[in-house]
Design a protein around this motif. Structure first.
Motif, PDB file in Angstrom:
ATOM      1  N   VAL A 181      40.616   7.722 -20.404  1.00 35.57           N
ATOM      2  CA  VAL A 181      40.807   9.171 -20.590  1.00 35.57           C
ATOM      3  C   VAL A 181      39.507   9.768 -21.117  1.00 35.57           C
ATOM      4  CG1 VAL A 181      43.301   9.006 -20.949  1.00 35.57           C
ATOM      5  CG2 VAL A 181      41.747   8.819 -22.912  1.00 35.57           C
ATOM      6  N   PRO A 182      39.387  11.105 -21.102  1.00 35.91           N
ATOM      7  CA  PRO A 182      38.146  11.726 -21.580  1.00 35.91           C
ATOM      8  C   PRO A 182      37.890  11.365 -23.037  1.00 35.91           C
ATOM      9  CG  PRO A 182      39.454  13.327 -20.387  1.00 35.91           C
ATOM     10  CD  PRO A 182      40.309  12.109 -20.552  1.00 35.91           C
ATOM     11  N   VAL A 186      47.865  10.633 -22.513  1.00 30.76           N
ATOM     12  CA  VAL A 186      48.719  10.368 -21.350  1.00 30.76           C
ATOM     13  C   VAL A 186      48.985  11.660 -20.584  1.00 30.76           C
ATOM     14  CG1 VAL A 186      51.002   9.603 -20.616  1.00 30.76           C
ATOM     15  CG2 VAL A 186      49.763   8.296 -22.344  1.00 30.76           C
ATOM     16  N   TRP A 197      47.069  14.109 -20.280  1.00 26.07           N
ATOM     17  CA  TRP A 197      45.877  14.429 -19.483  1.00 26.07           C
ATOM     18  C   TRP A 197      45.877  13.675 -18.161  1.00 26.07           C
ATOM     19  CZ3 TRP A 197      42.140  11.387 -17.350  1.00 26.07           C
ATOM     20  CH2 TRP A 197      41.063  12.085 -16.739  1.00 26.07           C
ATOM     21  N   THR A 198      46.377  12.428 -18.166  1.00 25.14           N
ATOM     22  CA  THR A 198      46.304  11.642 -16.930  1.00 25.14           C
ATOM     23  C   THR A 198      47.138  12.276 -15.821  1.00 25.14           C
ATOM     24  OG1 THR A 198      48.172  10.187 -17.493  1.00 25.14           O
ATOM     25  CG2 THR A 198      45.981   9.485 -18.229  1.00 25.14           C
ATOM     26  N   PHE A 199      48.100  13.120 -16.204  1.00 28.45           N
ATOM     27  CA  PHE A 199      48.878  13.816 -15.168  1.00 28.45           C
ATOM     28  C   PHE A 199      48.507  15.288 -15.065  1.00 28.45           C
ATOM     29  CE2 PHE A 199      51.786  10.195 -15.978  1.00 28.45           C
ATOM     30  CZ  PHE A 199      51.844   9.719 -14.681  1.00 28.45           C
ATOM     31  N   GLY A 200      47.551  15.690 -15.859  1.00 32.18           N
ATOM     32  CA  GLY A 200      47.132  17.087 -15.809  1.00 32.18           C
ATOM     33  C   GLY A 200      48.159  18.029 -16.405  1.00 32.18           C
ATOM     34  N   ILE A 201      48.968  17.516 -17.314  1.00 29.90           N
ATOM     35  CA  ILE A 201      50.018  18.325 -17.931  1.00 29.90           C
ATOM     36  C   ILE A 201      49.611  18.637 -19.360  1.00 29.90           C
ATOM     37  CG2 ILE A 201      52.472  18.360 -18.611  1.00 29.90           C
ATOM     38  CD1 ILE A 201      52.218  18.213 -15.647  1.00 29.90           C
ATOM     39  N   ASP A 207      51.874  19.373 -24.976  1.00 28.37           N
ATOM     40  CA  ASP A 207      53.186  19.744 -25.530  1.00 28.37           C
ATOM     41  C   ASP A 207      54.290  19.723 -24.469  1.00 28.37           C
ATOM     42  OD1 ASP A 207      51.983  20.073 -27.941  1.00 28.37           O
ATOM     43  OD2 ASP A 207      51.686  22.247 -27.699  1.00 28.37           O
ATOM     44  N   ASP A 208      53.872  19.864 -23.188  1.00 23.59           N
ATOM     45  CA  ASP A 208      54.862  19.947 -22.113  1.00 23.59           C
ATOM     46  C   ASP A 208      55.243  18.589 -21.560  1.00 23.59           C
ATOM     47  OD1 ASP A 208      54.713  22.613 -22.397  1.00 23.59           O
ATOM     48  OD2 ASP A 208      53.465  22.988 -20.626  1.00 23.59           O
ATOM     49  N   TYR A 209      54.522  17.562 -21.966  1.00 23.98           N
ATOM     50  CA  TYR A 209      54.740  16.268 -21.325  1.00 23.98           C
ATOM     51  C   TYR A 209      55.903  15.515 -21.968  1.00 23.98           C
ATOM     52  CZ  TYR A 209      53.964  11.742 -19.230  1.00 23.98           C
ATOM     53  OH  TYR A 209      54.165  10.570 -18.551  1.00 23.98           O
TER      54      TYR A 209
END
Lengths: 620, 115
Positions: free
Chosen positions: A592-593, A603, A605-609, A612-614
């Motif tokens: 990850v970055p 995690v 970030w890995t889905f671009g979500i 707070d929404d994940y």
């Protein structure tokens, strides 16, 4: 005596003295022509004014003599050197002009003179020649009194003594060898002031200078020594003796010898033989006795009369070359539209010079500081400052200026020998290398032998401008990881790695966490980490910075491993929600970055979500 | 107040419920053995796949990273190593998990994670 002859005499006298302009052959000729023409007009018109006048006859004789003398001075008999420099001088056109003008003048004078003279033409001619000789003597006396040079132009102006035309082997350009090419070469280096350099001259100059740096021609010692002489005299100094050595290394040792000699002559040893003995004994411990003795044997015969203390302590020789005027500033300060190109040309040469200097310094290694000798200019002075000389030369040619004696001499030195170094006792000059190779960019380079080799066996190895160690070049099998690791120069390190085998080196580095962490090349280190395994690297070199449970109750960990001069590696470790057949669970490592600080936002970030929404409704 | 998105995850594939599919999205006709394959594993050849007739499930693409699933009926998302995920009828964006890449850490770049 009438008014007209008086005016004629005045005009002639004016032309006689003003027409003779030392240092300016172009003005001299023009004014000489003018005064000769004016005199002829007067001579044609004058006779009617004072026929049968005895004084008038004398005036005619005087004017005739003066005219002949003027013409002779305006068109002096060409010397052999003049003819070589300017073939036209030797042609009949140049000789016929003054001769015919002189004959016409005498004929007009005889025809127009009083009848008594017309009957005795031979007498009239004799009178004219005698009076002319008197004039010449008086004028010469005047000029001696005024301390002006009479016939010889100042040294270094034109024609100068440097060899004109291309140097064999150093002018390998298209069309070389043709008369036109030779003429182009001359146009740049030895043209008369009135000839403007062609616009492509800068490229030629750059090529010529860089070619000279790679020339393997033998030195032309007499011309080089003459140039040294003119350089010193131009600076108001007596030229010291010249000593010749075979390589920059010998030049450096020679300076050590000369320094020691100067010390002994100025100090304890009062006579020269004893000073030399002392120098022999003063061999530095890191110099082989063969080198030291051999060099002394070479130098001593050239330095038999150096014992004058005045010369030893004349320290101002340094002003010869270490204080060049700011030509770059002069050019930039003008309105020359080619100024920027000139500077570019200078920089192009300077790059090659600097690379070559660096290579020689590198090859000298520890010896470069030998005996404390000042060796800042390992390739010698002209090469060090030639960018400035080029700028000045080209600019001067364009402006129609006459180059300075000093720069002309330096160019001559560059054209006739290797490096040179002024010292208080002697000027040390080197022969050129016997091998000098470069790549297509003009940088010192040879893949299969020395890039520079000198007659004394001293060699320089280089790869595309980067000097490389001799041992590693000749015996690549001696290169090892620790040698590569201790090399601090990036370019040289790259060469070592390439010689060692880049994949072999990568393997060696990727095999050891310590080597990976200390690898200075960022790109190579990244490759090594990939080969080592990013997850393994992070576990061995990093720390866990966050830990939690995912939606299925599996542990998540965020790992972070710092890297020198590179972003840290941050991985989130997740555990497969579905167990394997044997009950174990797969661990996944997701990069990850580097700005991620928690497992959740990593995690997400890995889905671009958004973090707070994940919260997946369901996952497996 | 923004509503938290509805998400379904199976391994490295995430389905996110959306209100609409872009009009420009084109139907992906190609199927693998009659299945809609959302992602293949890089090494194993395993796949995240939906077994449903064309009338019930359609995959659409509006670009490389913009794929959508239109489900007329509920379906199961299957994978050899994961438990099936029951997906209700609706419209979804198909999101593949990505990874940060080192080679170009200077710019925001990423590659897909593979099982």
């Amino acid at each position: 005596m009438g008014l007209l002859p008086t005016v004629a005499a005045a005009v002639e006298g004016f032309g006689l003295f003003t027409g003779w302009v030392p240092h300016r052959p172009d003005l001299r000729r023009r004014r000489g022509d003018t005064s000769a023409l004016v005199f002829m007009l007067v001579a044609i018109l004058a006779p009617n004014a004072f026929v049968n006048d005895a004084i008038g006859t004398s005036v005619f004789a005087i004017l005739g003599g003066a005219s002949i003398w003027t013409l002779l001075m305006v068109f002096p008999p060409a010397t052999a050197a003049d003819r070589r420099a300017t073939p036209a001088i030797g042609s009949s056109r140049f000789r016929r002009g003054p001769l015919s003008v002189g004959l016409i003048t005498i004929a007009v004078m005889i025809a127009g003179s009083p009848s008594s003279m017309a009957t005795k033409p031979i007498f009239a001619i004799v009178v004219a020649v005698v009076v002319g000789a008197c004039f010449a003597t008086v004028a010469a006396a005047f000029q001696i009194l005024l301390s002006a040079p009479i016939t010889a132009p100042p040294p270094g102006i034109w024609p100068h003594s440097a060899p004109v035309g291309p140097l064999p082997g150093s002018w390998p350009r298209p069309g070389a060898g043709t008369p036109a090419a030779a003429q182009r070469g001359r146009a740049v280096w030895s043209a008369a002031p009135s000839q403007a350099a062609p616009d492509n001259s800068l490229a030629l100059v750059v090529e010529r200078y860089t070619s000279l740096l790679y020339s393997t021609e033998r030195a032309n010692r007499p011309i080089a020594e003459a140039a040294i002489g003119s350089l010193y005299r131009d600076a108001g100094l007596d030229p010291p003796p010249c000593v010749w050595v075979r390589s920059p290394r010998e030049a450096m040792l020679a300076q050590g010898v000369l320094r020691a000699l100067a010390g002994f002559l100025g100090g304890p040893a009062k006579n020269q033989a004893r000073a030399w003995q002392a120098v022999r004994r003063a061999r530095p411990h890191d110099v082989g006795s063969e080198d030291w003795e051999g060099l002394i044997d070479t130098l001593q015969p050239s330095l038999v009369d150096v014992a004058q203390p005045a010369r030893i302590f004349a320290g101002d020789y340094t002003t010869l070359a270490w204080d060049p005027p700011d030509y770059t500033g002069i050019i930039l300060g003008g309105t020359n539209p080619g100024a920027a190109r000139l500077i570019q040309g200078s920089l192009a040469i300077r790059t090659v010079v600097n690379r070559q200097q660096a290579a020689i310094t590198y090859a000298l290694g520890d010896e470069a500081v030998f005996a404390g000798v000042h060796f800042d200019h390992p390739t010698g002075l002209p090469q060090s400052i030639n960018a400035l000389i080029v700028a000045e030369q080209v600019h001067a040619q364009r402006k129609g200026w006459v180059p300075l004696t000093r720069t002309t001499a330096m160019v001559t030195l560059l054209e006739t020998c290797g490096g040179w170094w002024p010292t208080p006792l002697a000027v040390v000059l080197t022969e050129r290398p016997i091998v000098a190779k470069r790549d297509e960019r003009g940088l010192l380079h040879s893949a299969d032998g020395p890039a520079l080799a000198y007659a004394d066996g001293w060699r320089v190895f280089a790869n595309h401008g980067t000097p490389v160690p001799r041992e590693a070049f000749e015996h690549p099998d001696t290169i090892d990881v620790s040698m590569i690791r201790s090399e601090r120069d990036d370019d040289r390190r790259r060469w070592l790695i390439a010689s060692f085998g880049s994949s072999r080196y990568l393997e060696a580095v990727a095999d050891s966490l310590e080597l990976i962490k200390t690898e200075p090349n960022v790109g190579l280190r990244r490759q090594a980490i990939n080969r080592f395994g990013v997850a393994r690297f992070v576990q061995e070199a990093g720390t866990v910075i966050d830990s939690d449970l995912d939606g299925l109750g599996q542990v998540r960990r965020l790992w972070r491993a710092p890297r020198d001069r590179d972003e840290p590696i941050v991985l989130v470790e997740v555990v497969n929600s579905t167990p394997e057949a044997d009950g174990s669970r797969h661990h996944y490592w997701l990069r990850v970055p580097p700005d991620r600080t928690g497992c959740q936002n990593a995690v997400a970030w890995t889905f671009g979500i958004n973090s707070d929404d994940y919260h997946p409704q369901f996952e497996s | 107040m923004p509503v938290e998105p509805v998400l379904y995850r199976q391994g490295d594939v995430l389905l996110r419920a959306v209100d609409a599919i872009p009009a420009m999205a084109k139907t992906v006709v190609q199927r693998d053995g009659g299945r809609i394959v959302l992602a293949y594993g890089e090494v194993t050849g395993h796949a995240h796949a939906i077994t449903a007739p064309e009338s019930e499930a359609t995959l659409l693409s509006a670009g490389e990273n913009a794929r959508f699933l239109r489900l007329v009926a509920d379906v199961d998302l299957l994978h050899e190593e994961h438990a099936p995920v029951h997906i209700p009828a609706g419209m979804y964006q198909v999101i593949r998990q990505r990874e940060w890449s080192d080679a170009d850490g200077d710019e925001e770049s990423w590659r897909y994670a593979g099982d």
